[in-house]
Design an enzyme around this catalytic site. Sequence first.
Site, PDB file in Angstrom:
ATOM      1  N   LYS A 116      21.401 -66.927  17.920  1.00  0.00           N
ATOM      2  CA  LYS A 116      22.844 -66.868  17.834  1.00  0.00           C
ATOM      3  C   LYS A 116      23.529 -67.462  19.072  1.00  0.00           C
ATOM      4  O   LYS A 116      24.461 -68.263  18.945  1.00  0.00           O
ATOM      5  CB  LYS A 116      23.223 -65.386  17.685  1.00  0.00           C
ATOM      6  CG  LYS A 116      24.673 -65.122  17.589  1.00  0.00           C
ATOM      7  CD  LYS A 116      24.898 -63.625  17.646  1.00  0.00           C
ATOM      8  CE  LYS A 116      24.576 -63.099  19.033  1.00  0.00           C
ATOM      9  NZ  LYS A 116      24.952 -61.685  19.174  1.00  0.00           N
ATOM     10  N   THR A 117      23.050 -67.070  20.227  1.00  0.00           N
ATOM     11  CA  THR A 117      23.673 -67.560  21.456  1.00  0.00           C
ATOM     12  C   THR A 117      23.545 -69.078  21.549  1.00  0.00           C
ATOM     13  O   THR A 117      24.465 -69.773  21.987  1.00  0.00           O
ATOM     14  CB  THR A 117      23.014 -66.910  22.676  1.00  0.00           C
ATOM     15  OG1 THR A 117      22.961 -65.505  22.454  1.00  0.00           O
ATOM     16  CG2 THR A 117      23.822 -67.183  23.932  1.00  0.00           C
ATOM     17  N   ASP A 156      32.137 -63.405  19.135  1.00  0.00           N
ATOM     18  CA  ASP A 156      30.759 -62.938  19.006  1.00  0.00           C
ATOM     19  C   ASP A 156      30.773 -61.445  18.664  1.00  0.00           C
ATOM     20  O   ASP A 156      31.755 -60.759  18.952  1.00  0.00           O
ATOM     21  CB  ASP A 156      30.042 -63.178  20.347  1.00  0.00           C
ATOM     22  CG  ASP A 156      28.544 -63.021  20.203  1.00  0.00           C
ATOM     23  OD1 ASP A 156      28.056 -62.935  19.064  1.00  0.00           O
ATOM     24  OD2 ASP A 156      27.860 -62.994  21.248  1.00  0.00           O
ATOM     25  N   GLU A 157      29.710 -60.947  18.095  1.00  0.00           N
ATOM     26  CA  GLU A 157      29.597 -59.527  17.741  1.00  0.00           C
ATOM     27  C   GLU A 157      30.808 -59.078  16.924  1.00  0.00           C
ATOM     28  O   GLU A 157      31.390 -58.014  17.170  1.00  0.00           O
ATOM     29  CB  GLU A 157      29.487 -58.657  19.008  1.00  0.00           C
ATOM     30  CG  GLU A 157      28.415 -59.070  19.996  1.00  0.00           C
ATOM     31  CD  GLU A 157      27.008 -58.649  19.589  1.00  0.00           C
ATOM     32  OE1 GLU A 157      26.819 -58.208  18.429  1.00  0.00           O
ATOM     33  OE2 GLU A 157      26.103 -58.778  20.423  1.00  0.00           O
ATOM     34  N   GLN A 202      23.962 -54.739  12.598  1.00  0.00           N
ATOM     35  CA  GLN A 202      23.970 -54.319  13.995  1.00  0.00           C
ATOM     36  C   GLN A 202      25.296 -53.697  14.407  1.00  0.00           C
ATOM     37  O   GLN A 202      25.636 -53.649  15.588  1.00  0.00           O
ATOM     38  CB  GLN A 202      23.645 -55.513  14.910  1.00  0.00           C
ATOM     39  CG  GLN A 202      22.233 -56.014  14.722  1.00  0.00           C
ATOM     40  CD  GLN A 202      21.854 -57.075  15.739  1.00  0.00           C
ATOM     41  OE1 GLN A 202      21.841 -56.815  16.935  1.00  0.00           O
ATOM     42  NE2 GLN A 202      21.565 -58.273  15.270  1.00  0.00           N
ATOM     43  N   ARG A 227      14.636 -55.594  19.233  1.00  0.00           N
ATOM     44  CA  ARG A 227      14.618 -56.093  20.621  1.00  0.00           C
ATOM     45  C   ARG A 227      13.209 -56.484  21.026  1.00  0.00           C
ATOM     46  O   ARG A 227      12.998 -57.183  22.008  1.00  0.00           O
ATOM     47  CB  ARG A 227      15.099 -55.026  21.623  1.00  0.00           C
ATOM     48  CG  ARG A 227      16.496 -54.467  21.427  1.00  0.00           C
ATOM     49  CD  ARG A 227      17.521 -55.518  21.353  1.00  0.00           C
ATOM     50  NE  ARG A 227      17.874 -55.777  19.951  1.00  0.00           N
ATOM     51  CZ  ARG A 227      18.528 -56.857  19.545  1.00  0.00           C
ATOM     52  NH1 ARG A 227      18.886 -57.771  20.417  1.00  0.00           N
ATOM     53  NH2 ARG A 227      18.814 -57.044  18.273  1.00  0.00           N
TER      54      ARG A 227
END
Length: 731
Positions: free
Chosen positions: A38-39, A224-225, A255, A607
């Site tokens: 994503k980043t 983002d998020e 998430q 993670r």
Amino acid sequence: MIKPSAAQLLEGLNEPQRRAVEVASGPVLVLAGAGSGKTRVLTHRVAFLIAAHGVRPHEILAITFTNKAAGEMKERIESLVGPIARTMWISTFHSACARILRKEAQSLGYQRNFTIYDAADQVRLVRRCLKELNLDDKRFPPRGIHAVISSAKNQLIGAEEFAGMTEDFFDDTVAQTYRLYQKMLFANNAMDFDDLMVRTVELFQNFSDRLEHYQSAFHHILVDEYQDTNHAQYTLVNLLGREHRNICVVGDDDQSIYSWRGADVRNILDFEKDYPEAVVIKLEQNYRSTQTILTAANHVVGHNQDRKSKELWTELGTGDPVTVTELDDEHAEARYVAGEAMRLQQDEGYRPQDIAVFYRVNAQSRVLEDILVRYGMAYRVVGGTKFYERAEIKDAVAYLTVIDNPADSVGFGRIVNSPKRGIGAATVASLTRFADAEGLTMTAAAARAGDIADLRTAAQKSLAAFSGLLRRLAETAGKSPVAETLDEALTASGYIEALQAERTIEAEGRIENLMELVGVAEEYDRRAAGEGSLSQFLQEISLYTDIDKLAETQEALTLMTLHNAKGLEFPAVFIIGAEEGIFPHSRSLEEQNLEEERRLCYVGMTRAMKRLYFCYTTTRNLYGGRSYNMASRFLGEIPDELLRFESKAGPSRVGGGSSFIGLQPDDTGIDEAAGGGGDTASFFSVGDKVVHAVFGDGMVTGVERGGTVAVRFVDGSERKLMVDYAPLKKK
DNA sequence: GAACGCCGTGTTTTT
DNA sequence: CACGGCGTTC
């Protein structure tokens, strides 16, 4: 630096990633599964806009969840497009709004040096409101009231509107408090976290020219998020994006873990309704974890009803099974984690910083920390008691705040008698009455201490002296860099001196913290190079949290809550306390928030890159009592064939038995007959040289009740030890 | 006014 | 259990 060409920016991206980068105009929804790059997509998208479409960096607004994420994004974009990236707006909602409000505050009747209240300040102010309204804070707990106000604000419900929709007596009381709270904030020239968004929306709704200005300034907006945005933030994005409609939101409904803070997952689920022309892109290929970990995580989150279907996959291979270990209690759990972390390092070549331990609540870190210290393993805790929440730091910051914003009565209340200067509650009450009657700020009222009739001369004198101190500090602030002002505040106030006089290790630690703060100020001064201001410094640190400065390079295990883990990755992850009542948390069960807990579990699991461990215990000491929990239901949601289960729980041990490593009671040199923790401490006296089996040489610095002695060890630490149990000998 | 100690109370996650 | 608020005592 060689800037990559537009074509090069697309290299190495998979098909959906590439599309997410290429689609330059119109609304875009990127559903990015955990670890799906994503980043990378975000940074390349920005670079591509600049390189291929000639968008100028300052026309781009990119919103992230934490300052750390913002910093990373800035860095990565800079490495793609060069220093010009610095003119981009890359920040959190809170920082972006604060920046806008600094400029526009006057339109709202605020001064531009307004203070931002953190959670503690906010609750403090609510408490004061309750007092002023003569409300019993037992029946109306300030924290709870504040939570209601905050959630109203998150939904853009103002005090008046709230008052119009109350349904019971409790709400009426909240409404009353909300009104006063807001009035006090305004009078203090202060805003709380929520206000940063609320007031910005207010600005845009009431001043169309301001809205138009920012609308045309930001040609492209990236968020983002997005699954963690609340209604106020949602409104803000839509207001700002209305003109160009170039809104790119990135997120993952699986998430979404901040609904308790007002986040509304519908924002992402309904994006296509809000923008029917939106291009929707799903990123499902994962570049982080083994297939086993992903399948396990998919199964867990698959038990949720309310989600967009999504299935992560990877080419990284099957990997090891997920390890689930049953243990006796939290001490055994901690020893297991420490031992296994050590084994991973010795046998499998992991470095300490490759390993993370996640838990549901901060309190769980304590036992773990104890064991790690005892084993001599380096660790760092992310979150927990944060630097800027420490009393001495809040005090020091309050000095600066009051100098910068004399209207801030919360800050004033903090420092007026800290260090002790003989201005007690009674004096402050008189001062407050006087200030209210004369329509003055606390600071201004203090300057007229002599006029306050109902004060004794001693109190008047102390107040006048304090007022003089503030005046001198304000003068310093006017002509000096921030660090100097801070230093002066700490010295001239006698704050440091008072700490030195305590002559304890704790006080020394506080002084060290304060020096670190001075260091932060120096850094700011250097960076600002004469352009900085006290207001700006204060704004920066008020929106700064500890996770922001998480440095990965240290040789240490990482400990943090599952919430803090979002956005990070580690080769090996331990999730401890996987028990019903802990995780899922009992309160979430009461509140029917199980799905969010499950998402939290999903976040934690994803993670992990290579190794994933779960631990649960059969008994646990909790809130003073003992509890017997069942293994978390989430473990049952993982298919057995993905698991390796082991039980290290024995039959319950009667009589306990000391679990200190390799120590027999005989070794302690303590007269066991004394027993019971009563008088044994008298065996030691202050000044005794002692040796501890784990901490080494030390000296007794105090003998306390309950069979406890304080010992300062050669490593500089000072510990309180139970002489009956501690492996401590006289030397 | 300050220090101490008692008691009650609440215990999730945080920008 | 740990903290904070509050009352009591010096």
